[in-house]
Motif scaffolding. Structure first.
Motif, PDB file in Angstrom:
ATOM      1  N   ASP A 180       0.838  -1.194   0.000  1.00 45.27           N
ATOM      2  CA  ASP A 180       0.000   0.000   0.000  1.00 45.27           C
ATOM      3  C   ASP A 180       0.873   1.244   0.000  1.00 45.27           C
ATOM      4  OD1 ASP A 180      -2.190   1.597   0.057  1.00 45.27           O
ATOM      5  OD2 ASP A 180      -2.704   1.243   2.146  1.00 45.27           O
ATOM      6  N   ASP A 181       2.037   1.120   0.631  1.00 42.36           N
ATOM      7  CA  ASP A 181       3.022   2.198   0.691  1.00 42.36           C
ATOM      8  C   ASP A 181       4.380   1.568   0.418  1.00 42.36           C
ATOM      9  OD1 ASP A 181       3.770   5.101   1.856  1.00 42.36           O
ATOM     10  OD2 ASP A 181       5.201   3.616   2.595  1.00 42.36           O
ATOM     11  N   VAL A 182       5.077   2.034  -0.612  1.00 38.61           N
ATOM     12  CA  VAL A 182       6.291   1.372  -1.056  1.00 38.61           C
ATOM     13  C   VAL A 182       7.375   1.375   0.014  1.00 38.61           C
ATOM     14  CG1 VAL A 182       7.309   3.407  -2.158  1.00 38.61           C
ATOM     15  CG2 VAL A 182       7.896   1.124  -2.986  1.00 38.61           C
ATOM     16  N   GLU A 183       7.475   2.457   0.808  1.00 37.31           N
ATOM     17  CA  GLU A 183       8.501   2.522   1.850  1.00 37.31           C
ATOM     18  C   GLU A 183       8.238   1.502   2.954  1.00 37.31           C
ATOM     19  OE1 GLU A 183      11.948   3.483   3.671  1.00 37.31           O
ATOM     20  OE2 GLU A 183      11.274   4.226   1.716  1.00 37.31           O
ATOM     21  N   GLU A 184       6.995   1.413   3.399  1.00 34.35           N
ATOM     22  CA  GLU A 184       6.639   0.449   4.430  1.00 34.35           C
ATOM     23  C   GLU A 184       6.808  -0.977   3.911  1.00 34.35           C
ATOM     24  OE1 GLU A 184       2.821   1.131   6.105  1.00 34.35           O
ATOM     25  OE2 GLU A 184       3.293   3.171   6.779  1.00 34.35           O
ATOM     26  N   CYS A 185       6.446  -1.193   2.667  1.00 31.25           N
ATOM     27  CA  CYS A 185       6.585  -2.515   2.065  1.00 31.25           C
ATOM     28  C   CYS A 185       8.057  -2.923   2.017  1.00 31.25           C
ATOM     29  CB  CYS A 185       5.981  -2.520   0.666  1.00 31.25           C
ATOM     30  SG  CYS A 185       6.044  -4.136  -0.163  1.00 31.25           S
ATOM     31  N   PHE A 186       8.914  -2.006   1.606  1.00 27.76           N
ATOM     32  CA  PHE A 186      10.349  -2.281   1.542  1.00 27.76           C
ATOM     33  C   PHE A 186      10.899  -2.635   2.924  1.00 27.76           C
ATOM     34  CE2 PHE A 186      14.636  -0.394   2.112  1.00 27.76           C
ATOM     35  CZ  PHE A 186      15.354  -1.334   1.390  1.00 27.76           C
ATOM     36  N   ILE A 187      10.508  -1.896   3.942  1.00 28.47           N
ATOM     37  CA  ILE A 187      10.981  -2.153   5.298  1.00 28.47           C
ATOM     38  C   ILE A 187      10.572  -3.556   5.749  1.00 28.47           C
ATOM     39  CG2 ILE A 187      10.674  -1.509   7.731  1.00 28.47           C
ATOM     40  CD1 ILE A 187      10.469   1.420   6.767  1.00 28.47           C
ATOM     41  N   LYS A 188       9.332  -3.944   5.472  1.00 29.42           N
ATOM     42  CA  LYS A 188       8.852  -5.273   5.864  1.00 29.42           C
ATOM     43  C   LYS A 188       9.614  -6.375   5.140  1.00 29.42           C
ATOM     44  CE  LYS A 188       4.167  -3.726   6.992  1.00 29.42           C
ATOM     45  NZ  LYS A 188       2.740  -3.731   6.577  1.00 29.42           N
ATOM     46  N   VAL A 189       9.838  -6.182   3.853  1.00 26.56           N
ATOM     47  CA  VAL A 189      10.564  -7.190   3.079  1.00 26.56           C
ATOM     48  C   VAL A 189      11.991  -7.341   3.586  1.00 26.56           C
ATOM     49  CG1 VAL A 189      11.530  -7.696   0.790  1.00 26.56           C
ATOM     50  CG2 VAL A 189       9.142  -6.979   1.013  1.00 26.56           C
ATOM     51  N   ARG A 190      12.628  -6.224   3.908  1.00 29.69           N
ATOM     52  CA  ARG A 190      14.003  -6.287   4.406  1.00 29.69           C
ATOM     53  C   ARG A 190      14.061  -6.944   5.788  1.00 29.69           C
ATOM     54  NH1 ARG A 190      18.464  -1.356   4.666  1.00 29.69           N
ATOM     55  NH2 ARG A 190      20.291  -2.724   4.620  1.00 29.69           N
ATOM     56  N   GLU A 191      13.048  -6.715   6.609  1.00 30.54           N
ATOM     57  CA  GLU A 191      12.993  -7.367   7.923  1.00 30.54           C
ATOM     58  C   GLU A 191      12.862  -8.882   7.771  1.00 30.54           C
ATOM     59  OE1 GLU A 191       9.720  -5.399   9.772  1.00 30.54           O
ATOM     60  OE2 GLU A 191      10.966  -3.813  10.653  1.00 30.54           O
ATOM     61  N   ILE A 192      12.100  -9.317   6.787  1.00 26.76           N
ATOM     62  CA  ILE A 192      11.965 -10.752   6.517  1.00 26.76           C
ATOM     63  C   ILE A 192      13.320 -11.345   6.147  1.00 26.76           C
ATOM     64  CG2 ILE A 192      10.991 -12.457   4.924  1.00 26.76           C
ATOM     65  CD1 ILE A 192       8.522 -10.563   4.710  1.00 26.76           C
ATOM     66  N   LEU A 193      14.045 -10.661   5.281  1.00 28.50           N
ATOM     67  CA  LEU A 193      15.365 -11.132   4.860  1.00 28.50           C
ATOM     68  C   LEU A 193      16.311 -11.244   6.054  1.00 28.50           C
ATOM     69  CD1 LEU A 193      17.489 -11.861   2.744  1.00 28.50           C
ATOM     70  CD2 LEU A 193      17.815  -9.402   2.330  1.00 28.50           C
ATOM     71  N   HIS A 194      16.342 -10.218   6.901  1.00 25.30           N
ATOM     72  CA  HIS A 194      17.231 -10.231   8.064  1.00 25.30           C
ATOM     73  C   HIS A 194      16.884 -11.373   9.012  1.00 25.30           C
ATOM     74  CE1 HIS A 194      18.377  -5.687   7.641  1.00 25.30           C
ATOM     75  NE2 HIS A 194      18.983  -6.465   6.764  1.00 25.30           N
ATOM     76  N   ALA A 195      15.590 -11.580   9.265  1.00 28.14           N
ATOM     77  CA  ALA A 195      15.167 -12.638  10.182  1.00 28.14           C
ATOM     78  C   ALA A 195      15.529 -14.022   9.637  1.00 28.14           C
ATOM     79  CB  ALA A 195      13.667 -12.543  10.429  1.00 28.14           C
ATOM     80  N   GLU A 196      15.344 -14.209   8.337  1.00 28.81           N
ATOM     81  CA  GLU A 196      15.648 -15.515   7.737  1.00 28.81           C
ATOM     82  C   GLU A 196      17.148 -15.817   7.790  1.00 28.81           C
ATOM     83  OE1 GLU A 196      13.993 -18.054   6.451  1.00 28.81           O
ATOM     84  OE2 GLU A 196      11.992 -17.283   6.877  1.00 28.81           O
ATOM     85  N   ARG A 197      17.963 -14.794   7.662  1.00 28.77           N
ATOM     86  CA  ARG A 197      19.412 -15.001   7.746  1.00 28.77           C
ATOM     87  C   ARG A 197      19.827 -15.491   9.132  1.00 28.77           C
ATOM     88  NH1 ARG A 197      21.278  -9.395   4.732  1.00 28.77           N
ATOM     89  NH2 ARG A 197      21.472 -10.249   2.614  1.00 28.77           N
ATOM     90  N   MET A 198      19.073 -15.113  10.143  1.00 26.37           N
ATOM     91  CA  MET A 198      19.442 -15.454  11.515  1.00 26.37           C
ATOM     92  C   MET A 198      18.897 -16.800  11.979  1.00 26.37           C
ATOM     93  SD  MET A 198      21.441 -13.132  12.374  1.00 26.37           S
ATOM     94  CE  MET A 198      21.624 -13.639  14.077  1.00 26.37           C
ATOM     95  N   LYS A 199      18.158 -17.492  11.143  1.00 25.76           N
ATOM     96  CA  LYS A 199      17.637 -18.794  11.545  1.00 25.76           C
ATOM     97  C   LYS A 199      18.781 -19.747  11.878  1.00 25.76           C
ATOM     98  CE  LYS A 199      12.997 -19.147   9.654  1.00 25.76           C
ATOM     99  NZ  LYS A 199      12.081 -19.898   8.768  1.00 25.76           N
ATOM    100  N   ARG A 200      18.581 -20.511  12.925  1.00 22.36           N
ATOM    101  CA  ARG A 200      19.633 -21.399  13.405  1.00 22.36           C
ATOM    102  C   ARG A 200      20.115 -22.361  12.323  1.00 22.36           C
ATOM    103  NH1 ARG A 200      19.183 -26.355  15.451  1.00 22.36           N
ATOM    104  NH2 ARG A 200      16.940 -26.144  15.714  1.00 22.36           N
ATOM    105  N   LYS A 201      19.203 -22.872  11.505  1.00 24.61           N
ATOM    106  CA  LYS A 201      19.591 -23.856  10.501  1.00 24.61           C
ATOM    107  C   LYS A 201      20.550 -23.280   9.454  1.00 24.61           C
ATOM    108  CE  LYS A 201      15.661 -23.069   7.361  1.00 24.61           C
ATOM    109  NZ  LYS A 201      14.471 -23.687   6.710  1.00 24.61           N
ATOM    110  N   ARG A 202      20.551 -21.947   9.317  1.00 25.33           N
ATOM    111  CA  ARG A 202      21.454 -21.333   8.337  1.00 25.33           C
ATOM    112  C   ARG A 202      22.770 -20.880   8.975  1.00 25.33           C
ATOM    113  NH1 ARG A 202      16.441 -19.179   6.228  1.00 25.33           N
ATOM    114  NH2 ARG A 202      15.961 -20.392   4.356  1.00 25.33           N
ATOM    115  N   GLN A 203      22.797 -20.783  10.295  1.00 30.49           N
ATOM    116  CA  GLN A 203      24.009 -20.343  10.980  1.00 30.49           C
ATOM    117  C   GLN A 203      24.954 -21.531  11.155  1.00 30.49           C
ATOM    118  OE1 GLN A 203      24.634 -17.065  11.930  1.00 30.49           O
ATOM    119  NE2 GLN A 203      22.761 -16.566  10.834  1.00 30.49           N
TER     120      GLN A 203
END
Length: 217
Positions: A180-203
């Motif tokens: 609905d808002d490109v800036e908010e959408c970008f922030i949410k997508v980047r948060e997803i990427l950061h969280a997925e990188r920190m998953k134990r199975k990838r560390q």
């Protein structure tokens, strides 16, 4: 004895395949471009395609432009993670480079549709992070397509019809974000990427790190 200090080398992680899918006009390309500009640890997966090269495009950077015969050879050789036919041309994701990069901790961004996402997930589910971007409404999606002034009304009608079919596959994705808002959408997508990188199975570096912690206890 002091605990070891985490470093990039100590806490090695396996890379991931970050998928962004959406109907045409929902903002996927804008979000993908911003993500690539803001994050040096992710790069765009370059697909092979049979469609003709367009003015300004660079072979090997935008796409690997191949003939139908070469694409057939790659399919027969099982060289693709996934491939699909879109608007009369074929697109596919080559395996070799991606697999080598994932092992070294490189993340890859994929701009593919639901069919490609499904194929990729079937072959390598553990490394795939699928995100679907929805428009706030079909009316807004149509307005954005018209505002781009790139297509005829006939082409736009075709894209709208295809959009409804694509949206019906939203539940095949782990994450769904409304743009609905490109800036908010970008922030949410980047948060997803950061969280997925920190998953134990990838560390993958955590095992040795924790062993060192226990020795120092």
């Amino acid at each position: 004895m002091p605990a070891p200090v985490p470093t990039h080398d100590t806490l090695h992680r396996r890379g991931l395949m970050f998928i962004l899918s959406s109907p045409s006009g929902a903002g996927k390309t804008t979000i993908a471009r911003r993500l690539l500009e803001a994050d040096s640890d992710i790069c765009l997966s370059v697909s092979a395609t049979t469609r003709p090269i367009r003015p300004g495009e660079v072979d090997g950077t935008d796409y690997h432009f191949v003939s139908d015969a070469e694409f057939d050879r790659m399919v027969e050789g099982d060289e693709f993670y996934e491939w699909a036919r879109v608007f009369g041309h074929r697109y596919g994701t080559p395996k070799a480079h991606i697999r080598a990069g994932l092992k070294e901790g490189q993340d890859f961004l994929f701009d593919i549709d639901w069919q490609g996402t499904q194929q990729l997930s079937q072959k390598d589910k553990a490394d795939v992070v699928p995100v679907f971007i929805l428009p706030p409404s079909l009316e807004e999606l149509h307005r954005r397509l018209v505002a781009r002034a790139q297509d005829s009304e006939e082409v736009i009608d075709g894209r709208m019809a295809r959009a409804q079919a694509e949206i019906s596959h939203w539940d095949g994705y782990d994450y769904v974000v409304v743009n609905d808002d490109v800036e908010e959408c970008f922030i949410k997508v980047r948060e997803i990427l950061h969280a997925e990188r920190m998953k134990r199975k990838r560390q993958t570096g955590l095992i040795d790190f924790v062993r060192e912690l226990m020795r120092g206890a």
